[in-house]
Design an enzyme around this catalytic site. Structure first.
Site, short mmCIF file in Angstrom:
data_model
loop_
_atom_site.label_atom_id
_atom_site.label_comp_id
_atom_site.label_asym_id
_atom_site.label_seq_id
_atom_site.Cartn_x
_atom_site.Cartn_y
_atom_site.Cartn_z
CE LYS A 171 -3.75 -0.16 2.49
NZ LYS A 171 -4.50 -0.30 3.74
NE ARG A 218 -6.18 3.96 5.21
CZ ARG A 218 -7.47 4.01 4.86
NH1 ARG A 218 -8.13 2.91 4.63
NH2 ARG A 218 -8.07 5.18 4.72
N GLY A 223 -7.76 -7.45 5.44
CA GLY A 223 -8.57 -7.60 6.64
C GLY A 223 -7.87 -8.31 7.78
CG MET A 278 -2.18 -7.39 10.24
SD MET A 278 -0.47 -7.04 10.01
CE MET A 278 -0.54 -6.41 8.34
NE ARG A 287 -6.63 -3.69 -3.61
CZ ARG A 287 -7.06 -3.98 -2.38
NH1 ARG A 287 -6.18 -4.27 -1.44
NH2 ARG A 287 -8.34 -3.99 -2.08
CG HIS A 315 -8.13 -47.94 -12.43
ND1 HIS A 315 -9.50 -47.87 -12.57
CD2 HIS A 315 -7.67 -48.51 -13.56
CE1 HIS A 315 -9.84 -48.41 -13.74
NE2 HIS A 315 -8.73 -48.80 -14.35
NE ARG A 373 -0.24 -41.69 -18.67
CZ ARG A 373 -0.84 -40.52 -18.87
NH1 ARG A 373 -1.85 -40.43 -19.72
NH2 ARG A 373 -0.45 -39.45 -18.23
CD GLU A 392 9.22 -43.67 -16.21
OE1 GLU A 392 8.19 -43.22 -15.72
OE2 GLU A 392 9.24 -44.51 -17.13
CB SER A 429 10.02 -38.27 -22.72
OG SER A 429 8.87 -37.65 -22.21
N GLY A 471 9.87 -38.13 -17.25
CA GLY A 471 8.62 -38.53 -16.59
C GLY A 471 8.70 -38.04 -15.16
CB THR A 472 8.65 -34.62 -13.79
OG1 THR A 472 7.48 -34.21 -14.50
CG2 THR A 472 9.88 -34.16 -14.54
CG ASP A 477 6.64 -43.02 -12.16
OD1 ASP A 477 5.63 -42.61 -11.56
OD2 ASP A 477 6.67 -44.10 -12.77
CB CYS A 481 5.67 -36.76 -21.03
SG CYS A 481 6.49 -38.20 -20.33
CE1 TYR A 520 7.86 -33.98 -25.35
CE2 TYR A 520 9.79 -33.96 -26.76
CZ TYR A 520 8.92 -34.63 -25.93
OH TYR A 520 9.11 -35.96 -25.67
#
Lengths: 885, 885
Positions: free
Chosen positions: A22, A92, A101, A103, A336, A452, A558, A749, A768, A770-771, A773, A836, A856
């Site tokens: 502020k 303020r 709200g 403080m 703001r 699943h 898959r 992975e 690729s 596999g983040t 796993d 991926c 990619y």
């Protein structure tokens, strides 16, 4: 010596960390010459100093405070405590990050028995002055002295009753004078000390109160919830008061420079004539639309409109403004960047480019990619007030309404009869697949984001809530109980897969939209991004959707979901349960044409765009019946008919299920480990790919299959599986007479793959990441177990910055991705690399991928527009970052 | 141009990779002037060239061959094919790595109708010459032409019958001449071509046959089994024949320079007078002990003894020698380092230092640490011929005999009655603990090296076989079936936990021994090693054992085994099932004095040596009953008595078990994640440690507790848990008035911990690499699942060099250890770091730890001597390695 206090003239918008949000905006507006009531900011450094000194304002801070006050008095020509020309100020809080709200605020500070007279004289309105005075006592007592407002309200009520008044406006100057005495008495009674009449004492106590409020319980909880560090401290803004309640030429209001709901380029907001901010909040009088101000105060409105335009141009963004008009003079109290809906966000960004306020780059950076996501699914109307029965994990986004069913067969049958249903199960298995297909949405009480139900539903773009442990399912009575509420079979519910919420009955919905502005913004994004955006899609429908959303290929197809199709599960089981290689090959022979058809459908949708097909990944037991259910069945059969044929058959099935059962399936016999022990499965899959590709090529369509081997941890695995694929390609080429161009790559992975990426690169045409796993193994977290049991708590308690399955953990997992890319490209320059995992659709993770020079990202079809924008933002930001960093 | 052939004079023992092991040793002996029949070696390069040329000897090789042959003829003064002075040679394969009996040999090459006359004349023994000739035809036909020896034996038999001869010695020269004609006819009939009478053709064909034999099936299988690369090729040694069957002054034998069984410094072996090597192998005549040669041929024996001594000194090791005496002249045909038992290995190394043959460093390097291990457990007599019924995983070493029982209660009862039992279960749970304690050994049909049975048994130093899937257990009939054999309750079996083998009945055993030589060798090792050696021990007994074996502290004291004690399981369950915090604290209050007693006992054993105590690690459900068994029980109860009290109680227990059940417990709610959500458990454990330490300190014993937080993945976890420990220490110090010195550190056992070790080091006093779990997460392998399902196959197929749970995977997991140590020490120089996974007792992994500059290794008590030696070897080798490498 530190500087603790800054006049508004001394600050600017870059100083948010010192003077708070502020304070920074007040300073900025002052700097560009807008009408801001003069004031100064006691900095966050002063707050830290206050705590360091054991909750005491140091002498140094106090000295600076009085010097700053003198400057303020000079600027305004008024004096705190003066009877003739009194200065009143607001106090303020203003933290670095907005904590609305949370403080406390004190208005009209400086009031006492003398200054009230001066105000009465100056305004010619003694009644207003005494009313303000009693308000100040009450607010000060509440905020600074800790006396509950209730006591004051009660006395005021009693007084009005005695007098026979119905409303406050009936109270006269003399009445307020009496109330002021009563209020002072209340202060003495409850606070144990006299109300402080010295304005300087009032000021010091108020600043201390704001500093104290930084550490009150609600502020602490708020910070925990929003992950705001506890040691930032708050700033305090001391600003000379202006009064919107000085007559018909005064007023106060709140406005957005554009419509925050639609984005329309028109002032939007409301104001009240002859009122203070409190009155707007209290809701006693109904505020007027801001547009009516044009007639009521034409000059002020013109000035205000002009000011809004300047602010927008200056900040390059839609603004949320608080203002007050005192006797025809406009004052700005706050500005703001305004919060807005997703459609508004897009429209504003696009419009501002057309208005030459923003460049395209700037416009692209203005839109929050995460917000786009909601536009791509059917959703519950934002205006609808939800009554949430229970909340589970938001496993697959979108909203849906339907009748409760507990059984896949029921779901299938009812849908064929024209009903809409929501399938509710403790967990789902491949046996339920026809029910999932039929249902509008799925809810499970067990299982996590990778269960699943979650995986299948996300694959189908169908809403799903998982791990909804607060929902007690009674499968026999066919009821669900959530807290006090119990619903039965065929009752209607609505679920929000984006939030995980379950609501009773039907609620208003909004259909997904891809407005023209949205499309335009995405074409700009495409022009600015370096990374390609692909989609994860397992069937022609999803592939089609993905192309519609602009995907430039499939990054993860898959193949296990194809195995889970209800018609195929029996053949898949035949293959798994085969006792001889011939039996297994026979089952695979039946599966081959089905797989081929799958691939043909997907290739047709994708044309010559690359399609990365991952060979079978999950452990085989995922295709068999649930062990527990089977165990119960066998136990019962053994009691009733111990030597029956069915008993024997089920016992044998149970034996096989147990044989394949694993302690930690996530770390078990799956991925390429399956291909290594059952190369015939991978061979069948590879052949299906090449047959599909060949027949399309013969019909004139070129295809680009990229075959991906999952879960490789050692180069020798990839080497062996590559050989299976290469041999299958050669065999297919021989049979069909058609040569297909293809590549073979691997998922990275497990940590070992990243750590030995130089070795693995020798056998890989692409990587690729596999983040999903990789996150599980790097942290040692099973996502299904962790999210329900400790991960949420870790995030709440700031042990972890964020859920690493949602935002890529750059410090740990990211380090492995970095090693994987750099080692891989050291060994094979220019090696194609992408991501991926689900992170492929998450903006901060996409930015990480850009910085790691991945080629990619691949994400679910509905996330493709999000990723297109986020990739553009990442590229723009990277270009802006000095190279030396 | 490559050189393909080397005269023995041209080679030496360093040339093993070119001329093979046998060729290198023949060359070396030639070089140092020992009596070796002259010859040359056709190198492995020639073999590779043979395969490159499509299984053809190139002109170049042939030219070199005939040049070498000429040199050999000059040296011997004989000529291949000469009637007057014929040269005969042996043709033997000799690969780089020994492949005994895997490839083919031809003796007496050069025989034909003319040279046989020459040999008869030269030896004055025509009968011997013709016998040799017919043997040569048979051997050549078998090895080179592929005619089965059976045809020849059959004809010889027929002839003898016709003649009425009972044995070969009755055959006269004329008889052999007739047989030679018959044999030639057999060759023509079965090989489809005439027997080659040209000795040069014989030589070429024989060399080709040896090269071909490199690729025969048994050689390929052998290489796969022993992980010998397929592309090395074999060498062929062509050596002039000497004859041990030329009369009473001739002979042949095999000898070790010392006793390979005991290590005694005395020649050991056997020989036959007037015989060829074949005769020793054929077993027609009984060979004499080598010692008798002293009387039979005193001069030769003296020369032989002298030669043995020279060879030992030259090679610095005990030798295994083949020799022939031809007319009083000693010839050496082969020497190599002799295989020996573990006790012999130690005695020989120590003796050779005393004899000044070896330095202490050399002696330390001579002993294979892995071999020591067998000396530290009771074991099956090496001389006993095993008939293995079935083989499982070698889960805990040692051998044991006992009666089969299927139930922990039975085990307990029978042992109290004085029986010895072996507990057989599908799996074990904490409910079986009293049975495991009572039994001599445990066998399970399910579960892997980290299953409950395995971990508990290893902890107790008790033999155990796990995952013995070939053993079908029928719990109702109380039988086990292994192949054809079925045994019943109380039948006696013997198990070998070191190999995983199950044998029927009782077999001879050898008790463990720590000979004086062994002790001496270990003191030398201690003087040479840099790393400390600690033990993993969870109770006073193991701690005592560990100190006895020379452990310098405890590197891993697991506290969960204390929780698994039968008496405590009910209280532990009370704690887990507690509905309120008060109930839980009450249970913990009961556990505290028990834990304190555990720690007191261990501290007393260890004196002031460091004791690293790991706070509770496994998921809580491990302490609850088995879910499947409970499910069956509940299903039955629900059918018989659906509303009974017991049914309700069990249903509730099942609910809790299900609540705590996890999809992947290995990656679930365990380790410090448990401490984070249940800090009261860690607090109790920490207090128990400090109370125990305080009371000992008061009694005058100083203790060095090191408190270890398991499974940390983020520094914030360690920070929070460190606080719990520090607070408990302060509280305990306040209560007891005693200050205890302690440290707080962490396991590095998930990849993220290693990747962010710099951050984690800030809160850690030490790191202990838990390489078991780190291997699981780095590879993404669940050990319990992987070993039974694909890991063995990976090792057999050379996908992986070794089982990474046995030998640390230096390429992948090792890279993380390296990062962990270096990042940790960058942030905190001198940070103490050790390893406490099972790799801590495996020599190649210990060498890795030395190279990574770890401070200590910790292993099971029985492995401590192995680790002491291996650590010394690693330090010696590191010192020998040039710094630049």
């Amino acid at each position: 010596m530190n500087k603790f206090i800054y006049m508004f003239e001394e600050g600017n918008r870059e100083m948010r960390h010192i003077v708070g949000g502020k304070g920074a905006n007040l300073a900025e507006m002052t700097k560009i010459g807008l009408p801001v009531p003069p004031g100064f900011t006691v900095s966050t450094d002063a707050c830290k100093n206050y705590y360091e000194e054991g909750r005491t304002l140091s002498l140094h801070v106090k000295e600076e405070l009085f010097t700053s006050l003198q400057q303020l008095e000079q600027k305004t020509g008024k004096k705190l405590g003066s009877v003739q020309n009194p200065l009143f100020v607001s106090v303020r809080s203003g933290a670095v990050f907005s904590m609305p709200g949370m403080m406390d605020t004190v208005l009209n500070l400086g009031m006492n028995d003398e200054t009230v007279i001066g105000m009465g004289d100056l305004t010619g309105n003694p009644r207003f002055a005494y009313d303000s005075y009693r308000r100040f006592i009450q607010m000060f007592a509440d905020v600074v002295l800790g006396v509950d407002g209730y006591f004051f309200e009660r006395e005021l009520e009693r007084y009005r009753e005695d007098k026979g008044y119905k409303t406050d406006p009936e109270m006269q100057t003399e009445d307020w004078k009496i109330m002021i005495d009563i209020f002072k008495g209340l202060v003495e009674e409850h606070a144990g000390k006299e109300f402080p009449t010295d304005p300087h004492e009032q000021l010091l106590l108020s600043i201390e109160a704001v500093f104290d409020s930084w550490n009150n319980e609600r502020a602490n909880i708020y910070r925990r919830l929003h992950h705001i560090p506890h040691d930032l401290g708050t700033a305090v803004n001391i600003q000379s008061m202006v009064f919107g309640n000085m007559g018909e030429d005064s007023g106060t209001g709140v406005a957005f420079t554009r419509n925050p709901s639609t984005g329309e380029a028109k002032l939007y907001g409301e104001y009240l004539i002859n009122a203070q901010g409190e009155d707007v909040v209290a809701g006693i009088r109904t505020p007027q639309p801001i547009s009516t101000m044009q007639q009521a105060m034409p000059e002020v409105f013109a000035q205000f409109s002009e000011t809004c335009k300047r602010l927008e141009e200056h900040y390059g963004d839609m603004q949320d403004i608080e203002f007050t008009v005192e006797r025809g003079q406009l004052y700005l109290l706050q500005t703001r960047n305004g919060k807005r809906t997703a459609p508004a966000s897009i429209k504003i960004a696009v419009d501002m480019v057309e208005e030459n306020v923003l460049t395209k780059e700037e416009a692209l950076l203005r839109v929050d990619p995460d917000q786009l996501h909601q536009l791509l699914h059917r959703r519950i109307d934002e205006g609808f007030k939800r009554e949430v029965l229970v909340q589970g994990l938001p496993a697959s986004p979108g909203a849906a309404t339907g009748k409760i069913v507990f059984d896949a067969d029921d779901a299938d049958r009812l849908v064929k009869e024209g009903e809409k249903v929501i399938l509710i199960r403790p967990e789902t298995t491949p046996d339920d697949i026809h029910g999932i297909i039929a249902a509008e949405a799925v809810v499970t009480s067990r299982g996590g984001m990778t269960s699943h139900a979650a995986v299948v539903a996300r694959g189908m773009g169908k809403a799903c809530i998982c791990g909804c442990e607060g929902m007690k399912i009674d499968m026999q009575k066919k009821t669900i109980t959530m807290g006090e509420t119990t619903l039965s079979y065929l009752d209607t519910i609505t679920i929000d897969g984006t939030t995980g919420e379950v609501l009773a009955g039907e609620v208003p919905m909004v259909e997904p939209e891809l407005s023209n502005e949205f499309q335009l913004l995405l074409t700009w994004a495409d022009a600015h991004r370096r990374m390609k955006v692909r989609a994860n899609a397992d069937n022609p429908e999803d592939a089609g959707k993905a192309r519609g959303f602009g995907a430039e290929g499939i990054g993860l197809c898959r193949t296990e979901h194809m195995f889970m199709d209800a018609a195929r599960v029996p053949i898949v089981r035949e293959m798994i349960l085969a006792e001889t290689m011939n039996e297994r090959k026979e089952a695979l022979r039946k599966l081959l044409p089905m797989q081929q058809e799958d691939f043909t459908g997907i290739f047709k949708e994708m044309g010559d765009l690359p399609v990365t097909i991952r060979l079978l990944d999950p452990p085989l037991h995922e295709f068999l019946p649930d062990k527990e259910e089977l165990l119960i069945e066998v136990t019962k059969l053994e009691m009733h008919d111990p030597y029956g044929e069915k008993t024997k058959e089920k016992q044998q099935l149970l034996r096989k299920v147990r044989e394949l059962d694993e302690f930690n399936p996530m770390l078990g016999h799956r991925g390429c480990r399956l291909g290594m022990t059952h190369p015939e499965i991978y061979e069948m899959q590879a052949k299906a790919i090449f047959y599909a590709a060949s027949s399309l090529k013969l019909s004139g369509q070129s295809v680009s299959p990229e075959i991906m081997i999952p879960l490789v941890g050692h180069v020798n695995e990839l080497k062996a599986m590559r050989r299976v694929v290469v041999d299958a390609a050669a065999a297919a080429a021989e049979e069909t007479g058609v040569n297909i161009e293809y590549t073979v790559g691997t998922m990275i992975e497990v940590p070992r793959a990243a750590l030995t990426a130089d070795k693995i690169a020798a056998e890989a045409d692409f990587f690729s990441f596999g983040t999903n796993d990789l996150t599980q193994t790097t942290f040692g977290y099973s996502r299904d177990d962790a999210e329900g049991k400790f991960l949420q708590r870790y995030v709440d308690d700031d042990i972890l910055e964020a859920n690493p399955f949602v935002k890529l953990d750059q410090e740990g997992v990211g380090r492995l991705v970095h090693m994987g890319v750099s080692l891989g490209r050291e060994a094979k320059p220019g090696l194609k690399a992408g991501i991926c995992g689900e992170h492929g659709g998450e903006p901060s993770s996409i930015a990480f991928c850009e910085n790691e020079s991945l080629d990619y990202v691949s994400c679910s079809p509905f996330r493709v527009p999000v990723a297109r924008l986020a990739a553009a933002q990442a590229a723009i930001k990277k270009a802006q970052t000095p190279l030396s960093v």
